[in-house]
Design a protein around this motif. Structure first.
Motif, PDB file in Angstrom:
ATOM      1  N   TRP A  55       0.870  -1.183   0.000  1.00 18.05           N
ATOM      2  CA  TRP A  55       0.000   0.000   0.000  1.00 18.05           C
ATOM      3  C   TRP A  55       0.898   1.222   0.000  1.00 18.05           C
ATOM      4  N   THR A  56       0.852   2.015  -1.068  1.00 15.16           N
ATOM      5  CA  THR A  56       1.723   3.185  -1.134  1.00 15.16           C
ATOM      6  C   THR A  56       0.891   4.456  -1.056  1.00 15.16           C
ATOM      7  N   GLY A  57       1.570   5.550  -0.796  1.00 13.04           N
ATOM      8  CA  GLY A  57       0.905   6.841  -0.749  1.00 13.04           C
ATOM      9  C   GLY A  57       0.302   7.104   0.614  1.00 13.04           C
ATOM     10  N   PRO A  58      -0.005   8.366   0.905  1.00 12.06           N
ATOM     11  CA  PRO A  58      -0.470   8.746   2.239  1.00 12.06           C
ATOM     12  C   PRO A  58      -1.943   8.414   2.490  1.00 12.06           C
ATOM     13  N   GLY A  59      -2.695   7.937   1.494  1.00 10.15           N
ATOM     14  CA  GLY A  59      -4.127   7.712   1.679  1.00 10.15           C
ATOM     15  C   GLY A  59      -4.501   6.366   2.255  1.00 10.15           C
ATOM     16  N   TRP A  60      -3.519   5.478   2.489  1.00  9.03           N
ATOM     17  CA  TRP A  60      -3.833   4.125   2.966  1.00  9.03           C
ATOM     18  C   TRP A  60      -2.999   3.759   4.188  1.00  9.03           C
ATOM     19  N   PHE A  61      -3.543   2.831   4.989  1.00  8.09           N
ATOM     20  CA  PHE A  61      -2.726   2.234   6.039  1.00  8.09           C
ATOM     21  C   PHE A  61      -1.646   1.370   5.370  1.00  8.09           C
ATOM     22  N   HIS A  62      -0.406   1.518   5.803  1.00  5.66           N
ATOM     23  CA  HIS A  62       0.675   0.698   5.266  1.00  5.66           C
ATOM     24  C   HIS A  62       0.858  -0.559   6.110  1.00  5.66           C
ATOM     25  N   GLY A  63       1.282  -1.628   5.438  1.00  2.00           N
ATOM     26  CA  GLY A  63       1.677  -2.840   6.157  1.00  2.00           C
ATOM     27  C   GLY A  63       3.170  -2.844   6.366  1.00  2.00           C
ATOM     28  N   ARG A  64       3.726  -4.002   6.545  1.00  3.82           N
ATOM     29  CA  ARG A  64       5.179  -4.089   6.716  1.00  3.82           C
ATOM     30  C   ARG A  64       5.850  -3.927   5.348  1.00  3.82           C
ATOM     31  N   PRO A  65       7.105  -3.490   5.322  1.00 11.29           N
ATOM     32  CA  PRO A  65       7.744  -3.165   4.040  1.00 11.29           C
ATOM     33  C   PRO A  65       8.220  -4.401   3.269  1.00 11.29           C
ATOM     34  N   GLN A 101      12.808   6.937   6.880  1.00  9.48           N
ATOM     35  CA  GLN A 101      12.782   8.231   6.193  1.00  9.48           C
ATOM     36  C   GLN A 101      11.487   8.408   5.402  1.00  9.48           C
ATOM     37  N   THR A 102      11.159   7.371   4.600  1.00 12.14           N
ATOM     38  CA  THR A 102       9.954   7.423   3.772  1.00 12.14           C
ATOM     39  C   THR A 102       8.717   7.618   4.640  1.00 12.14           C
ATOM     40  N   LEU A 103       8.643   6.866   5.742  1.00 12.59           N
ATOM     41  CA  LEU A 103       7.479   6.978   6.632  1.00 12.59           C
ATOM     42  C   LEU A 103       7.373   8.387   7.194  1.00 12.59           C
ATOM     43  N   LYS A 104       8.526   8.929   7.644  1.00 11.30           N
ATOM     44  CA  LYS A 104       8.513  10.258   8.268  1.00 11.30           C
ATOM     45  C   LYS A 104       8.042  11.306   7.263  1.00 11.30           C
ATOM     46  N   ARG A 105       8.470  11.149   6.004  1.00 15.07           N
ATOM     47  CA  ARG A 105       8.077  12.112   4.982  1.00 15.07           C
ATOM     48  C   ARG A 105       6.554  12.130   4.839  1.00 15.07           C
ATOM     49  N   PRO A 110       7.738   6.232  12.682  1.00 14.36           N
ATOM     50  CA  PRO A 110       8.145   4.858  12.413  1.00 14.36           C
ATOM     51  C   PRO A 110       7.994   3.974  13.650  1.00 14.36           C
ATOM     52  N   THR A 111       7.557   2.725  13.450  1.00 16.93           N
ATOM     53  CA  THR A 111       7.503   1.749  14.539  1.00 16.93           C
ATOM     54  C   THR A 111       8.340   0.536  14.140  1.00 16.93           C
ATOM     55  N   ASN A 112       8.607  -0.300  15.137  1.00 16.38           N
ATOM     56  CA  ASN A 112       9.437  -1.497  14.931  1.00 16.38           C
ATOM     57  C   ASN A 112       8.915  -2.346  13.757  1.00 16.38           C
ATOM     58  N   ASP A 113       7.608  -2.624  13.739  1.00 16.91           N
ATOM     59  CA  ASP A 113       7.050  -3.478  12.679  1.00 16.91           C
ATOM     60  C   ASP A 113       7.089  -2.797  11.316  1.00 16.91           C
ATOM     61  N   LEU A 114       6.914  -1.470  11.310  1.00 19.30           N
ATOM     62  CA  LEU A 114       6.787  -0.778  10.027  1.00 19.30           C
ATOM     63  C   LEU A 114       8.122  -0.552   9.325  1.00 19.30           C
ATOM     64  N   VAL A 115       9.244  -0.783  10.024  1.00 15.27           N
ATOM     65  CA  VAL A 115      10.540  -0.621   9.359  1.00 15.27           C
ATOM     66  C   VAL A 115      11.249  -1.953   9.139  1.00 15.27           C
ATOM     67  N   THR A 116      10.673  -3.054   9.626  1.00 10.99           N
ATOM     68  CA  THR A 116      11.332  -4.356   9.469  1.00 10.99           C
ATOM     69  C   THR A 116      10.485  -5.278   8.595  1.00 10.99           C
TER      70      THR A 116
END
Lengths: 183, 563
Positions: A55-65, A101-105, A110-116
């Motif tokens: 899921w990309t872009g700011p309009g959606w909840f993202h999963g893990r990368p 970085q991408t998340l912060k932008r 950022p959380t542990n799950d969202l960067v791993t």
């Protein structure tokens, strides 16, 4: 010796038929009869609720990368769980920094799950905390009040097994389907 | 706290499994249960086996070797020919010779080391008729050897140790198939797939994602993968894949299935040697080693991942999440992966390669102790019995008396066989690791730099020689070098331990029983369990400490350094 060889051959055929054909086919029959939805991959009109999507872009909840490293095989089929970085890998450290970085932008903390990345590289879930971390960014992008997003997430949390086993999680696909239906 | 709560569920269930499955297995292998005679009898007839006749250890071993050799050829052939056979919806070509060799050996030896990604390599027919079949029969062969060794210990002046064909058939039909079938329904109900319709093409109109999702007959392969301590998953990600292991419930069920037979066999052992305490002494030994390793590894995984920490972007209060699933997290993943490496299973619920240095140390050294805590189906029990014989021998040396175990005099021949069975694995691992780090074909497959790369090689051979099959997946094992040497390690690790066990069984069955006297070193006491733990740790430590120092220990001590 000859007798043993004959026995071994016959036994191999017997086990092949009973354990290799009859057993899985009987299992398939029962599964398709009673649990067709699960047996066919828990499919929804938007994909499988057990298989993570990008899921990309700011309009959606993202999963893990996971999408950043998953590969495909013959015919484009997704291949799960590719080689993973070791715990002192430079590549892992820079990958984590880049994802953060991408998340912060996008305005996500950022959380542990969202960067791993996960073990399957198909992780369909995030923790409730990971979802809450994305509320502010989503609220801005979709002009929805945070309180409404919080209620949306709360309604999607899968509880622990028997109340104390495992962890709480949110399935990202269902969460985003619910999000798309918000007024 | 949460972790203790999960064990509160697993431990009582395992206690019931130990008591009731253990007693049931005694009945099965003593031939007291007959309710499946309608399946058994026709099979014995086509095999021309008289179910009431027994074999000497030489004939038992001969049947086992010939059966395994034929199984190897059949498994290899199906994979090579899969492109021309049915049930191949992805139109996959035949498996290459080196990979088919490695995989056939891997499944026949109960290892399930996988140098391939199942969803992009194996047809449904290969998964079912080649691999799943071996998950049943290799497990049954393992239990058969353990039962044959117990018979050797419990009989006196006997020339026979049972009938291989009868033990093989009973194990599959009375134990493995019924438990697997019932568990398979649970797996599918929870979300595991079970279909022959080929991959699913999905398109999501919300985010524009197109996916081709691999599916297959997975849900009913899962239980035998765990129950037979096989470990070979349908998918590359194994038990981390949501279609193999969808929920915390399937994870706990998997852990129980993995531990069920190895644990219950200690009860069977106690019953067959007519002293429950003897079985409890072995169970206590296994439990203590398992508990220590579980605690250690879990603690390591709830600590931050050093590479993620060095990026200074997130707090890692939830522990090391690299290579782990959100629905499991570090604790459940550690429970599963420790259960799987301390038996000969080798399946994973998260990437071993991304465990913290000391977490990886826990997984690696758990295998290096010889897989006795509680070890693979059958192999765990027969290996710990080898250690038990070495323990009474050392005990006998201390007091200068001919040692006995269960009333059997342990003499030069028995000690030599036990030592052989125990030392085959470390010798194979150390020699092959030394070769691999010295030649180009071995070094070029390493996926991580620094000490972690060495650990990948050491782990690969430890896993294969122990018939475990778990991987430090950073190593690219699908090369001629690793396919061939790995196949060799698996064959030696399986049969060079089984044969001494069967020979030992024959030698012991032939002996009389000496009544226990005041000078007898009792093998059903906490003292014995303690000494047994000591022997297992000393043998493992003396053989592997130097090698482990170069891998995970250096990695742990490299504070602040990335590679």
């Amino acid at each position: 010796m000859i007798l043993n060889l004959r026995r071994a051959l016959v036994a191999s055929v017997v086990f092949l038929v009973l354990c290799g054909l009859l057993y899985p086919l009987a299992g398939t029959g029962i599964s398709q009869l009673f649990f067709a939805r699960q047996a066919n991959g828990s499919l929804t009109p938007y994909g499988s609720s057990l298989i993570g999507q990008v899921w990309t872009g700011p309009g959606w909840f993202h999963g893990r990368p996971d999408g950043s490293i998953i590969t495909t095989g013959p015919g484009g089929v997704l291949v799960s769980g590719t080689n993973q970085p070791g715990p002192r890998s430079k590549a892992l450290a820079s990958q984590v920094a880049k994802t953060a970085q991408t998340l912060k932008r996008e305005g996500v903390i950022p959380t542990n799950d969202l960067v791993t990345t996960s073990g399957s590289l198909l992780d369909p879930d995030i923790s409730p905390r990971d979802a809450f971390a994305q509320m502010r960014a989503l609220s801005a992008a979709r002009s929805v009040p945070e309180s409404q997003l919080r209620r949306l997430i709360d309604g999607q949390i899968h509880g622990k097994l028997l109340g104390f086993i495992g962890r709480q999680y949110v399935d990202v696909l269902s969460l985003n389907i619910a999000l798309s239906r918000l007024k | 706290m949460g972790y203790i709560a999960e064990l509160v569920v697993v431990v009582p269930i395992l206690a019931l499994v130990w008591r009731f499955l253990g007693a049931y297995m005694t009945g099965v292998y003593e031939g007291r249960y007959r309710f499946l005679r309608w399946i058994e009898s026709p099979i014995y007839r086509v095999l021309s086996v008289d179910p009431n006749s027994e074999q000497s250890w030489q004939r038992y071993a001969g049947s086992l070797i010939v059966f395994s050799a034929v199984a190897l050829v059949v498994t290899y052939t199906i994979m090579r020919l899969q492109g021309h056979l049915p049930l191949n919806p992805q139109h996959l070509g035949g498996v290459t010779p080196a990979l088919a060799w490695n995989t056939a050996v891997s499944f026949v030896t109960n290892t399930n080391w996988q140098n391939y990604a199942g969803e992009s390599t194996m047809s449904y027919l290969s998964q079912m008729a080649a691999l799943t079949v071996q998950q049943f029969v290799s497990a049954s062969v393992g239990v058969a050897v353990a039962v044959a060794l117990i018979r050797g210990l419990s009989r006196k002046d006997s020339k026979t140790i049972g009938n291989f064909w009868v033990d093989l058939v009973r194990g599959v039909f009375y134990i493995l198939i019924p438990i697997s079938f019932v568990s398979g329904i649970v797996f599918v109900a929870q979300g595991a797939v079970q279909t022959l319709s080929g991959p699913a093409k999905v398109h999501n109109s919300l985010n524009g994602v197109h996916q081709i999702i691999a599916r297959g007959p997975v849900g009913f392969m899962e239980p035998i993968k765990e129950l037979g301590t096989n470990g070979g998953g349908f998918f590359n990600a194994n038990g981390a894949h949501p279609f193999e292991n969808p929920t915390a419930l399937t994870l706990l069920l998997s852990v129980i299935l993995i531990l069920a037979i190895p644990v219950a066999l200690t009860y069977t052992f106690g019953q067959m040697v007519k002293s429950g305490r003897q079985g409890v002494a072995l169970l206590a030994t296994m439990t203590i080693i398992f508990g220590v390793w579980l605690g250690f590894t879990t603690y390591a995984e709830t600590q931050p991942n050093p590479a993620v920490a060095s990026a200074h972007v997130v707090s890692q209060r939830t522990g090391n999440m690299v290579g782990k699933e959100v629905r499991f997290g570090p604790r459940l993943t550690s429970l599963y992966n420790v259960a799987s490496t301390q038996t000969s299973t080798g399946s994973v619920a998260g990437a071993n390669d991304s465990f913290n240095p000391m977490g990886g140390f826990g997984l690696l050294t758990g295998m290096m102790l010889g897989e006795v805590s509680p070890g693979g189906v059958g192999s765990g029990l027969y290996t710990i019995l080898l250690f038990a014989i070495i323990t009474v021998f050392i005990g006998g040396l201390m007091v200068g008396r001919t040692p006995e175990y269960l009333g059997k005099k342990i003499q030069s021949r028995e000690v030599k066989l036990a030592a052989l069975g125990v030392l085959v694995m470390p010798i194979t691992v150390l020699i092959l690791t030394a070769v691999a780090v010295s030649v180009h074909g071995g070094q070029s497959a390493i996926g991580n730099k620094g000490p972690h790369g060495f650990t990948e090689i050491l782990y690969a051979f430890t896993s294969q020689a122990n018939n475990n099959g778990s991987a430090f997946a950073g190593l690219n094992g699908n090369s001629a070098f690793y396919n061939i040497t790995g196949g060799l390690a698996m064959l030696v690790g399986r049969f060079a331990v089984m044969l001494p066990c069967l020979c030992l069984s024959g030698a012991l069955a032939d002996k009389g029983v000496v009544p226990a006297g005041p000078g007898t070193f009792r093998s059903d006491t906490p003292l014995f369990s303690g000494l047994l733990i000591g022997v297992i740790l000393i043998v493992g430590g003396l053989t592997f400490f130097p090698a482990v120092s170069l891998g995970p220990i250096v990695e742990q001590l490299s504070h602040g350094k990335l590679f």
